[in-house]
Design an enzyme around this catalytic site. Sequence first.
Site, PDB file in Angstrom:
ATOM      1  CB  ILE A  73      20.013 -16.554  42.107  1.00 31.99           C
ATOM      2  CG1 ILE A  73      21.189 -17.419  42.574  1.00 31.99           C
ATOM      3  CG2 ILE A  73      20.218 -16.043  40.679  1.00 31.99           C
ATOM      4  CD1 ILE A  73      21.249 -18.775  41.899  1.00 31.99           C
ATOM      5  CB  CYS A  74      17.269 -11.565  42.175  1.00 29.38           C
ATOM      6  SG  CYS A  74      18.327 -10.163  42.561  1.00 29.38           S
ATOM      7  NE  ARG A  75      16.647  -6.694  36.466  1.00 28.27           N
ATOM      8  CZ  ARG A  75      17.373  -5.619  36.159  1.00 28.27           C
ATOM      9  NH1 ARG A  75      18.192  -5.636  35.135  1.00 28.27           N
ATOM     10  NH2 ARG A  75      17.278  -4.526  36.876  1.00 28.27           N
TER      11      ARG A  75
END
Length: 98
Positions: A62-64
């Site tokens: 997961i990231c932005r």
Amino acid sequence: MKELTTDELQEQLENGADLNMIDVREDDEVAQGMIQGAVHIPLGELPERMDEIDKSKSYIMICRSGGRSGRACEFLEAQGYDVTNMIGGMLDWHGEVE
């Protein structure tokens, strides 16, 4: 690279799936909220923290927006890990955060 959407992840979590999630955002981004149960390992720290990731398990990265988590997936796949990128990242996440 395997991918899933934020809606697919949210549905799995709501159905009680036991998932391993790694949030690769930076500290200031994570301070704004993480998906409950995710572990924070910033992208730049992945190489030296790989001992915290169990090769026998599957992970959702997961990231932005999905870009850095995609790079994390590429790196970890090359090391033999089973990883899936959450496309859209936290920008598309509509579920709860902690």
